[in-house]
Design an enzyme around this catalytic site. Sequence first.
Site, PDB file in Angstrom:
ATOM      1  N   ASP A 163      -1.905   5.726  -5.022  1.00 13.98           N
ATOM      2  CA  ASP A 163      -2.154   4.888  -3.856  1.00 13.98           C
ATOM      3  C   ASP A 163      -2.584   3.484  -4.275  1.00 13.98           C
ATOM      4  O   ASP A 163      -3.746   3.252  -4.622  1.00 13.98           O
ATOM      5  CB  ASP A 163      -3.240   5.555  -3.007  1.00 13.98           C
ATOM      6  CG  ASP A 163      -3.546   4.780  -1.737  1.00 13.98           C
ATOM      7  OD1 ASP A 163      -4.386   5.253  -0.944  1.00 13.98           O
ATOM      8  OD2 ASP A 163      -2.972   3.686  -1.550  1.00 13.98           O
ATOM      9  N   ASP A 177       0.828  -1.212   0.000  1.00 16.70           N
ATOM     10  CA  ASP A 177       0.000   0.000   0.000  1.00 16.70           C
ATOM     11  C   ASP A 177       0.859   1.258   0.000  1.00 16.70           C
ATOM     12  O   ASP A 177       1.417   1.636   1.041  1.00 16.70           O
ATOM     13  CB  ASP A 177      -0.905  -0.027   1.261  1.00 16.70           C
ATOM     14  CG  ASP A 177      -1.727   1.232   1.422  1.00 16.70           C
ATOM     15  OD1 ASP A 177      -2.232   1.480   2.535  1.00 16.70           O
ATOM     16  OD2 ASP A 177      -1.854   1.988   0.426  1.00 16.70           O
TER      17      ASP A 177
HETATM   18  C1  7B2 Z   1     -10.719   8.148   1.208  1.00 15.60           C
HETATM   19  C2  7B2 Z   1     -11.027   6.730   0.912  1.00 15.60           C
HETATM   20  C3  7B2 Z   1     -10.128   5.673   0.800  1.00 15.60           C
HETATM   21  C4  7B2 Z   1      -8.692   5.785   0.968  1.00 15.60           C
HETATM   22  O1  7B2 Z   1      -7.940   4.889   0.671  1.00 15.60           O
HETATM   23  C5  7B2 Z   1     -10.880   4.524   0.470  1.00 15.60           C
HETATM   24  C6  7B2 Z   1     -10.395   3.176   0.237  1.00 15.60           C
HETATM   25  N1  7B2 Z   1     -10.605   2.500  -0.893  1.00 15.60           N
HETATM   26  N2  7B2 Z   1     -10.050   1.277  -0.743  1.00 15.60           N
HETATM   27  C7  7B2 Z   1      -9.531   1.227   0.495  1.00 15.60           C
HETATM   28  C8  7B2 Z   1      -8.871   0.213   1.199  1.00 15.60           C
HETATM   29  C9  7B2 Z   1      -8.535  -1.115   0.908  1.00 15.60           C
HETATM   30  C10 7B2 Z   1      -8.849  -1.827  -0.368  1.00 15.60           C
HETATM   31  N3  7B2 Z   1     -10.123  -2.496  -0.116  1.00 15.60           N
HETATM   32  C11 7B2 Z   1     -11.310  -1.871  -0.382  1.00 15.60           C
HETATM   33  C12 7B2 Z   1     -12.485  -2.564  -0.130  1.00 15.60           C
HETATM   34  C13 7B2 Z   1     -13.832  -2.258  -0.284  1.00 15.60           C
HETATM   35  C14 7B2 Z   1     -14.364  -0.952  -0.819  1.00 15.60           C
HETATM   36  N4  7B2 Z   1     -14.559  -3.325   0.111  1.00 15.60           N
HETATM   37  C15 7B2 Z   1     -16.040  -3.397   0.096  1.00 15.60           C
HETATM   38  C16 7B2 Z   1     -13.762  -4.311   0.536  1.00 15.60           C
HETATM   39  C17 7B2 Z   1     -14.220  -5.636   1.057  1.00 15.60           C
HETATM   40  C18 7B2 Z   1     -12.429  -3.872   0.406  1.00 15.60           C
HETATM   41  C19 7B2 Z   1     -11.157  -4.413   0.669  1.00 15.60           C
HETATM   42 CL1  7B2 Z   1     -10.923  -5.956   1.334  1.00 15.60          CL
HETATM   43  N5  7B2 Z   1     -10.052  -3.742   0.412  1.00 15.60           N
HETATM   44  N6  7B2 Z   1      -7.902  -1.634   2.001  1.00 15.60           N
HETATM   45  C20 7B2 Z   1      -7.404  -3.002   2.111  1.00 15.60           C
HETATM   46  C21 7B2 Z   1      -7.802  -0.680   2.963  1.00 15.60           C
HETATM   47  C22 7B2 Z   1      -7.185  -0.871   4.290  1.00 15.60           C
HETATM   48  C23 7B2 Z   1      -8.404   0.500   2.487  1.00 15.60           C
HETATM   49  C24 7B2 Z   1      -8.627   1.786   3.032  1.00 15.60           C
HETATM   50  N7  7B2 Z   1      -9.283   2.734   2.356  1.00 15.60           N
HETATM   51  N8  7B2 Z   1      -9.712   2.419   1.121  1.00 15.60           N
HETATM   52  C25 7B2 Z   1     -12.202   4.900   0.430  1.00 15.60           C
HETATM   53  C26 7B2 Z   1     -13.359   3.993   0.127  1.00 15.60           C
HETATM   54  N9  7B2 Z   1     -12.273   6.224   0.680  1.00 15.60           N
HETATM   55  C27 7B2 Z   1     -13.496   7.027   0.687  1.00 15.60           C
END
Ligand code: 7B2
Length: 330
Positions: free
Chosen positions: A219, A35
């Site tokens: 990212d 990441d």
């Molecule tokens: C400001 C921001 C983000 C900043 O980064 C963000 C985001 N977008 N993907 C991820 C992330 C992920 C990738 N990710 C996304 C997932 C979603 C949307 N869902 C339903 C599952 C089950 C996911 C998994 Cl296992 N993994 N991971 C592993 C982590 C720790 C994330 C943290 N934030 N993130 C979102 C949705 N937003 C609004």
Amino acid sequence: DTGSAAAIPINEVDIAYVTPVTIGTPPQTLMLDLDTGSSDLWVFSSLTPSNQVRGQEIYSPTKSSTSKLLSGHTWSIRYGDGSGSRGTVYTDNFTIGGLEVKSQAVQAALEVSSSFTQEQSLDGLVGLGFSALNTVRPSSQLTFFDNARPNLDEEVFTADLKYHATGSYDFGFIDSKKYAGNITYTAVQQSPGYWTHSLSGYSVGSGAFQASQISGISDTGTTLVYLPTAIVTAYYRQVQGAQNSQYYGGYVFPCSSTLPTFTFGIEGARFTIPASYINYTRISPTSTTCYGGLQSSSGLGINIFGDVALKAAFVVFSGTNPPRIGFAIK
Ligand SMILES: Cc1c(C=O)c(-c2nnc3c4c(C[n+]5cc6c(C)n(C)c(C)c6c(Cl)n5)n(C)c(C)c4cnn23)c(C)n1C
């Protein structure tokens, strides 16, 4: 030294990518999400309460003859989607794709939020952001890349993420077989610790290129692309039946709609995200409504060039001084 490892999508819509790593002696293999948007290396562990572990592989420091407790050190991290984890810290031997770092800080989770528990194919994260973002206290720890850098043939790592397929991360070298043409580099602003850089503009479908400096972070840990509302509305204006749904928290459209491509600029170079990448997923398995891979960044305070964009290119993260990021067609 160099290293090379697979980037494997954890589900059929590339929601995240995991890479096999080994920790300790004898080696324990975990599947971690590399990441570039964070700088903590944390894992599900033997210290994680069993009701928070559901199928993940765990790191057991007591089973490793080379593990050492970093006594008195703790960590706690919150991600952009609201998920989080916290715990304690060990050092141990840590290898990605044949590249070993001895005494890498490995953050063992004492608690993880429910979205991590629910994702059984993800055993933790390897932060590849700048070490200034590391949350270990009282003394912050270095990332795997920062620890490996002195021994790398070249101070770089590259991301070759793929659409619905396994890609790769390489450390210490740039594999010319993985891209075509030239790599276009642009400056990185490394504070507060993300790989922050600017796009030189964008275009929607066959429309004219709109030159404008758009600052954001590349990212690998974020699934989708988050850009300014003006750009996103210009994109979905070209999509029949698209709407910005409060209910679904973003732009949705009929799955049968034809989507335009989206092109972004890096300096003078142009990279096109195919429409299929932006037709991200059905909102539920039987629904005819689909959720977009391009969403608005309003309210985030930052633009995020996540996997939907990065998988359209071969990306070089260069730890040179000053740092820079490079994009090439593939
Ligand atoms: C400001 C921001 C983000 C900043 O980064 C963000 C985001 N977008 N993907 C991820 C992330 C992920 C990738 N990710 C996304 C997932 C979603 C949307 N869902 C339903 C599952 C089950 C996911 C998994 Cl296992 N993994 N991971 C592993 C982590 C720790 C994330 C943290 N934030 N993130 C979102 C949705 N937003 C609004």
